[in-house]
Design an enzyme around this catalytic site. Structure first.
Site, mmCIF file in Angstrom:
data_model
loop_
_atom_site.group_PDB
_atom_site.id
_atom_site.type_symbol
_atom_site.label_atom_id
_atom_site.label_comp_id
_atom_site.label_asym_id
_atom_site.label_seq_id
_atom_site.Cartn_x
_atom_site.Cartn_y
_atom_site.Cartn_z
ATOM 1 N N GLU A 1 0.051 11.248 -14.798
ATOM 2 C CA GLU A 1 -0.452 11.225 -16.173
ATOM 3 C C GLU A 1 -0.380 9.818 -16.744
ATOM 4 O OE1 GLU A 1 0.489 12.948 -20.657
ATOM 5 O OE2 GLU A 1 1.571 13.752 -18.921
ATOM 6 N N LYS B 1 15.013 28.986 -13.423
ATOM 7 C CA LYS B 1 13.571 28.713 -13.361
ATOM 8 C C LYS B 1 12.760 29.620 -14.284
ATOM 9 C CE LYS B 1 14.211 27.106 -8.653
ATOM 10 N NZ LYS B 1 13.973 27.286 -7.221
ATOM 11 N N ASP C 1 14.685 19.859 -7.969
ATOM 12 C CA ASP C 1 13.792 21.011 -7.840
ATOM 13 C C ASP C 1 12.832 21.012 -9.032
ATOM 14 O OD1 ASP C 1 12.541 23.461 -7.667
ATOM 15 O OD2 ASP C 1 14.353 24.537 -7.076
ATOM 16 N N HIS D 1 -4.575 7.341 -25.038
ATOM 17 C CA HIS D 1 -4.964 8.142 -23.877
ATOM 18 C C HIS D 1 -6.361 7.780 -23.401
ATOM 19 C CE1 HIS D 1 -1.884 11.178 -22.852
ATOM 20 N NE2 HIS D 1 -1.439 10.897 -24.071
#
Length: 550
Positions: free
Chosen positions: A227, A359, A435, A533
């Site tokens: 990004e 998670k 992770d 952006h």
């Protein structure tokens, strides 16, 4: 996808003789090899049987074994001679096969160096099938005869297994994997640890933000992301924090959790175990049983919750420098095995009952914490807010209240009272081998902003109750990720103070999130978000032209 093309046999370069295998010892035998082997095998077993039969007769008749006839002497000599031949034959043949493979490999490498006249695309395709044996294995995988997951164990070569699997996938799907890198990666390093059935690897650029001045120390923070603006924005936040004297991070909790679900025949019986586990008199005994799982695991707390006749038990423990999921799971299993004697009617439905909670966004992690709980704060002067961040203190405070607090409440957010904490957490997680899925709970964050010193300066803080990180195990051991950890000074386990490396990493993540929050909120407040952006997160390349070329 085009079928794999095989190169025609190449004539040897001028002045060089074609390669031929070295002579074998069996070439000197007067008889064919199979006939010679048959004779010596028959001789060996025949004289062995004869001698055993003779010695059995001597034992029956009480004849001393050292008294031998001429026939027996001949049999003993024949036995030793045939044994020596068989040993020598198989031993020499084994050694020669290794030497031959080595020489053949060297010659293949030399031939490859001489292939300058072969087009590059042909060389790349021919590389996928290096031998007839590889081609046979590929065909076996394609038709389903050989399971793809078993290639590493069957071949004993992780690189070759991945290459064969890659080619098989292309043939089955009829889709090209061109563009997915393959060479330059140590596939043995991920075996049984990080990824199964590899066919390549994905390139993610790593940028650096900083220096981040945190608790009096400077850190250059690696961030793996695709990004645009993210690294630049975090870097701007780091600059603002550095200019104002740095940020302060405080670790308030450190404990990984695992919560099995256990079923009983009645709710009353389930409550008996709940009261047993929550009784302080039993904690020391349970801790001893739990801590057997590791020299770093230390049970901290047991929390129970019931749903009818089902009992959910949330174990919390310290895990040293490891993230600790495997460690806490082993400890929980030890306790469950121990409880089985006193509660034989308990039915363990699952080692994880989602009361952990791993998670998944959950209130229990938001309230109780999981992994490392960190608070990070900084005071940004009004001058820096104006000159570096291009906005004002009142504008930031108002935006934070309406966006991060009220807006998130209207959305029904759970742990998401922030601008983009997950952006920074994910980028650092990927760079340092964490992770990525644990970004879900690790990004729980509430960002607070308050005008202080008569409204001239800004106090900003992020509170992150469940940052789940480690500096040993899993992806942290891979070369690239290990290098990023080394850049932060937290690589591996801290032998002098176990757990301090992972705790430091969690505070660095919180400090980076603070920088990212500060910069993004300033950009939104100043109306710079879209402009930045458009500048950094858009490519000027004509992708339609590139697509047509491909």
């Amino acid at each position: 996808m085009e079928s794999t093309r095989c190169l025609p046999p190449k004539a040897p370069p001028s002045g060089k003789k074609p390669f031929s295998p070295p002579p074998k010892a069996s070439d000197a035998l007067p008889l064919p090899l199979y006939l010679t082997n048959f004779i010596f095998f028959t001789l060996f077993f025949s004289v062995a049987y004869f001698l055993l039969h003779r010695w059995r007769e001597k034992i029956r008749t009480s004849t001393p074994l050292h008294i031998v006839t001429l026939t027996e002497i001949s049999a003993i000599v024949s036995l030793f001679a045939s044994f020596i031949y068989l040993l020598g034959f198989f031993g020499i043949d084994f050694v020669q096969s290794i030497i031959y493979r080595s020489i053949e490999s060297e010659v293949d490498d030399l031939d490859l160096l001489d292939s300058n006249n072969i087009p590059k695309n042909v060389m790349d395709e021919s590389k996928t099938v290096s031998s007839e044996e590889d081609e046979d294995i590929i065909q076996s995988v394609v038709i389903g005869k050989t399971p793809s997951y078993s290639l590493e164990s069957k071949l004993g070569d992780c690189y070759r297994a991945a290459l064969i699997r890659r080619e098989a996938v292309q043939r089955v799907t009829k889709r090209s994997l061109e563009g997915l890198p393959f060479d330059g990666f140590d596939y043995a390093s991920i075996l049984g640890q990080c990824c199964e059935m590899p066919i390549g690897y994905v390139q993610i650029p790593v940028g650096i933000a900083g220096p981040l001045l945190l608790n009096g120390c400077e850190y250059v923070v690696p961030m793996a992301t695709t990004e645009g603006c993210l690294v630049a924005s975090t870097n701007r936040g780091c600059k603002a924090i550095y200019t104002c004297g740095g940020a302060t991070a405080i670790l308030i909790k450190d404990g990984m959790t695992r919560a099995p679900v256990i079923r009983f025949s009645t709710a009353k019986r389930a409550s008996h175990l709940k009261f047993f586990l929550e009784d302080p008199l039993h904690f020391d005994t349970l801790a001893v049983v739990f801590n057997k799982s590791s020299r770093f695991a230390r049970l901290q707390r047991i929390q129970c919750s019931m749903a009818g006749k089902n009992l959910y038990i949330r174990f919390t423990c310290s895990t040293g420098d490891a993230m600790g999921m495997n460690m806490v799971s082993k400890g929980v299993q030890n306790v469950l095995d121990f409880l089985q004697s006193d509660f034989p009617d308990m039915d363990v439905i699952g080692i994880s009952g989602n009361f952990c909670s791993d998670k998944k966004p959950s209130a229990v992690n938001w309230i109780e914490g999981r992994g490392k709980s960190v608070v990070c704060e900084a005071i940004i002067t009004g001058d820096v807010v104006k000159k570096v961040l291009k906005t004002t203190v009142p504008a930031l405070v108002e935006l934070n209240m309406l966006k991060n607090l009220a807006g998130s409440a209207i959305a029904g957010a759970l742990g998401g009272f922030n601008a983009h904490a997950a952006n920074i957490v994910s980028a650092i997680f990927i760079a340092t081998g964490q992770d990525p899925a644990q970004n879900v709970e690790s990004s729980h964050c509430i960002t607070m902003m308050e005008a202080i010193n008569g409204g001239h300066d800004l106090h900003i803080s992020v509170t992150m109750p469940s940052i789940e990180v480690g500096t040993v195990g899993g992806g942290t051991q891979l070369a690239s990720q290990s290098a990023c950890l080394n850049l932060l000074g937290v690589k591996g386990a801290n032998k002098e103070s176990p757990g301090s490396n992972s705790r430091l990493l969690s505070t660095i993540i919180a400090g980076s999130v603070l920088a990212g929050e500060l910069s993004l909120m300033s950009a939104i407040s100043a109306g710079q978000l879209v402009k930045s952006h458009m500048k950094y997160n858009r490519s000027n390349r004509d992708m339609s032209t590139i697509a047509c070329q491909n």
